[in-house]
Design a protein around this motif. Structure first.
Motif, PDB file in Angstrom:
ATOM      1  N   LYS A 177       0.864  -1.195   0.225  1.00 34.79           N
ATOM      2  CA  LYS A 177       0.161  -0.002   0.101  1.00 34.79           C
ATOM      3  C   LYS A 177       0.955   1.224   0.135  1.00 34.79           C
ATOM      4  CE  LYS A 177      -3.725   2.347   2.514  1.00 34.79           C
ATOM      5  NZ  LYS A 177      -4.555   2.419   3.702  1.00 34.79           N
ATOM      6  N   ALA A 178       0.532   2.214  -1.156  1.00 38.33           N
ATOM      7  CA  ALA A 178       1.534   3.235  -1.240  1.00 38.33           C
ATOM      8  C   ALA A 178       1.048   4.180  -0.066  1.00 38.33           C
ATOM      9  CB  ALA A 178       1.382   3.978  -2.417  1.00 38.33           C
ATOM     10  N   VAL A 179       1.996   5.234   0.254  1.00 36.71           N
ATOM     11  CA  VAL A 179       1.415   6.212   1.376  1.00 36.71           C
ATOM     12  C   VAL A 179       1.044   7.758   0.749  1.00 36.71           C
ATOM     13  CG1 VAL A 179       2.673   5.282   3.248  1.00 36.71           C
ATOM     14  CG2 VAL A 179       3.858   6.851   1.726  1.00 36.71           C
ATOM     15  N   ASN A 180       1.434   7.644  -0.832  1.00 38.47           N
ATOM     16  CA  ASN A 180       1.123   8.971  -1.353  1.00 38.47           C
ATOM     17  C   ASN A 180       0.460   8.612  -2.729  1.00 38.47           C
ATOM     18  OD1 ASN A 180       2.280  11.136   0.381  1.00 38.47           O
ATOM     19  ND2 ASN A 180       4.147   9.769  -0.166  1.00 38.47           N
ATOM     20  N   SER A 181      -0.178   9.590  -3.394  1.00 36.86           N
ATOM     21  CA  SER A 181      -0.851   9.252  -4.681  1.00 36.86           C
ATOM     22  C   SER A 181      -0.621  10.648  -5.505  1.00 36.86           C
ATOM     23  CB  SER A 181      -2.338   8.874  -4.659  1.00 36.86           C
ATOM     24  OG  SER A 181      -3.064   9.885  -4.110  1.00 36.86           O
ATOM     25  N   ARG A 182      -0.402  10.311  -6.651  1.00 36.65           N
ATOM     26  CA  ARG A 182      -0.269  11.403  -7.808  1.00 36.65           C
ATOM     27  C   ARG A 182      -1.493  11.735  -8.355  1.00 36.65           C
ATOM     28  NH1 ARG A 182       2.412  11.085 -13.768  1.00 36.65           N
ATOM     29  NH2 ARG A 182       2.574  13.148 -14.278  1.00 36.65           N
ATOM     30  N   SER A 183      -1.592  13.066  -8.314  1.00 34.61           N
ATOM     31  CA  SER A 183      -3.017  13.675  -8.924  1.00 34.61           C
ATOM     32  C   SER A 183      -3.364  13.301 -10.077  1.00 34.61           C
ATOM     33  CB  SER A 183      -2.882  15.253  -8.736  1.00 34.61           C
ATOM     34  OG  SER A 183      -4.188  15.889  -9.258  1.00 34.61           O
ATOM     35  N   ALA A 184      -4.709  12.989 -10.218  1.00 32.00           N
ATOM     36  CA  ALA A 184      -4.947  12.482 -11.572  1.00 32.00           C
ATOM     37  C   ALA A 184      -5.317  13.988 -12.602  1.00 32.00           C
ATOM     38  CB  ALA A 184      -6.614  11.956 -11.425  1.00 32.00           C
ATOM     39  N   THR A 185      -5.123  15.051 -11.886  1.00 33.22           N
ATOM     40  CA  THR A 185      -5.198  16.365 -12.641  1.00 33.22           C
ATOM     41  C   THR A 185      -3.693  16.888 -13.026  1.00 33.22           C
ATOM     42  OG1 THR A 185      -7.323  16.693 -11.718  1.00 33.22           O
ATOM     43  CG2 THR A 185      -6.219  18.622 -12.735  1.00 33.22           C
ATOM     44  N   ALA A 186      -3.600  16.973 -14.064  1.00 33.21           N
ATOM     45  CA  ALA A 186      -2.157  17.659 -14.413  1.00 33.21           C
ATOM     46  C   ALA A 186      -2.220  19.188 -14.016  1.00 33.21           C
ATOM     47  CB  ALA A 186      -1.988  17.701 -15.877  1.00 33.21           C
ATOM     48  N   GLU A 187      -0.902  19.929 -14.081  1.00 35.77           N
ATOM     49  CA  GLU A 187      -0.815  21.236 -13.348  1.00 35.77           C
ATOM     50  C   GLU A 187      -1.614  22.272 -14.307  1.00 35.77           C
ATOM     51  OE1 GLU A 187       3.280  22.003 -13.105  1.00 35.77           O
ATOM     52  OE2 GLU A 187       3.617  21.144 -11.406  1.00 35.77           O
ATOM     53  N   THR A 188      -1.833  21.819 -15.714  1.00 33.90           N
ATOM     54  CA  THR A 188      -2.454  22.524 -16.547  1.00 33.90           C
ATOM     55  C   THR A 188      -4.058  22.851 -16.293  1.00 33.90           C
ATOM     56  OG1 THR A 188      -2.769  20.753 -18.155  1.00 33.90           O
ATOM     57  CG2 THR A 188      -0.723  22.365 -18.405  1.00 33.90           C
ATOM     58  N   GLY A 189      -4.395  21.736 -15.618  1.00 32.25           N
ATOM     59  CA  GLY A 189      -5.942  21.916 -15.203  1.00 32.25           C
ATOM     60  C   GLY A 189      -6.626  20.347 -15.651  1.00 32.25           C
ATOM     61  N   HIS A 190      -5.906  19.894 -16.743  1.00 33.25           N
ATOM     62  CA  HIS A 190      -6.703  18.933 -17.518  1.00 33.25           C
ATOM     63  C   HIS A 190      -6.522  17.443 -16.757  1.00 33.25           C
ATOM     64  CE1 HIS A 190      -2.619  18.408 -19.454  1.00 33.25           C
ATOM     65  NE2 HIS A 190      -3.260  17.048 -19.716  1.00 33.25           N
ATOM     66  N   HIS A 191      -7.685  16.617 -17.082  1.00 35.60           N
ATOM     67  CA  HIS A 191      -7.477  15.289 -16.511  1.00 35.60           C
ATOM     68  C   HIS A 191      -6.458  14.455 -17.445  1.00 35.60           C
ATOM     69  CE1 HIS A 191      -9.040  12.037 -14.129  1.00 35.60           C
ATOM     70  NE2 HIS A 191      -8.884  11.242 -15.197  1.00 35.60           N
TER      71      HIS A 191
END
Length: 320
Positions: free
Chosen positions: A3-17
């Protein structure tokens, strides 16, 4: 399943999915290499994939070892636990133990939280920076830990125009330099928009014997300055980006015995999959750019990079 302790956002820095599908595996490398900087404490992409799967995927394309980096206290503790065999199914422990090593630190931006705000990313109360680095020091004594880092300076997310925050990062960087010297370990540098200031701190403090610019982001001139100080340069998927000719120029002036390769997974996915989930199995894309920039065969590039990584970290990975 780990089980990871962090997760990468599903949203890019540009705001798109982001596209969360996993890229197709590339053709296997003709020789082994080690991914000397990844973050297996982060989950990303479709499905729930544990350490065992990421290590196995990498192995199939010639990436025989991975160094996973924890750069806040929860991630550092998790990394030490993995080095002790926790979070890995018993039937996979020998396989993972052979191919996985770790490193830990307090990231420059997290150092600001310890010093200035006293609260973490989720609003939790934080200990002092001194206490945090004292714990990092203890965690680095765990068998399997092979590097201090990532540490350094980041003027992208933390403005250097704010003295209290700037000084917190510099203080933390200095403390990690001292820690690397005390432990006799290589140190991985995080340098984002802070080239000159990073060199100034290294010059003032004296760099550890083995210093690695993780995810090297400078041009050829900065590469020469870092090399003059005895540093190693680690190149990631950013070197494959169409707008990163300056990184390929930096590669061209860097001797093969001072070059390393990494993913910074799950971030910095190489072309042609930029923005999608990243894992160590995608390193062949970056290795082909390294070989082309150096004007050598892919086999020669792999042999040179592997020899350097083994020499710096004392980590052979699996043979073959």
């Amino acid at each position: 399943m780990t089980k990871a302790v962090n997760s990468r956002s599903a949203t890019a820095e540009t705001g798109h999915h982001r596209d969360l599908s996993w890229p197709e595996p590339p053709e296997a490398l003709p020789g082994a290499v080690i991914d000397n900087h990844a973050h297996l404490d982060f989950s990303d992409g479709e499905g729930s994939h544990g350490i065992e799967e990421h290590v196995a995927w990498a192995d199939r394309v010639g990436v025989r070892g991975i160094i996973t980096i924890g750069c806040d206290l929860p991630s550092a503790r998790w990394t030490a636990e993995v080095m002790r065999g926790e979070h890995v199914a018993e039937e996979h422990r020998a396989f993972v133990r052979e191919r996985l090593r770790g490193g830990c630190s307090i990231h420059p931006n997290d150092a600001v939280n310890h010093v200035v705000t006293g609260t973490g990313r989720s609003g939790e109360e934080l200990c002092s920076l001194d206490e945090a680095i004292a714990e990092i020091s203890e965690l680095l004594d765990t068998p399997g830990m092979v590097t201090v880092g990532e540490t350094g300076l980041d003027w992208f997310r933390t403005s250097k125009k704010k003295p209290e925050k700037r000084n917190a990062q510099i203080q933390s960087f200095r403390m990690h330099i001292a820690l690397a010297k005390e432990k006799g370990l290589p140190m991985q540098i995080h340098d984002r928009d802070a080239h000159r200031d990073v060199l100034d701190v290294l010059d003032a403090e004296g760099a550890p014997e083995r210093t690695v610019f993780h995810c090297f982001s400078g041009d050829a001139e900065f590469a020469r300055e870092a090399l003059e100080r005895g540093a190693y340069l680690s190149f990631s998927g950013t070197s494959t980006f169409k707008n990163a000719a300056y990184l390929r120029e930096a590669l061209a002036v860097t001797p093969l015995n001072r070059i390393m390769v990494e993913t910074d997974a799950p971030f910095l996915t190489p072309e042609p999959y930029r923005g999608r989930p990243n894992s160590s199995y995608l390193i062949p894309h970056t290795m082909r750019v390294i070989a082309e920039a150096k004007g050598v065969s892919l086999e020669e590039a792999c042999a040179g990079v592997l020899a350097t990584e083994r020499d710096v970290y004392g980590f052979a990975g699996a043979e073959g």
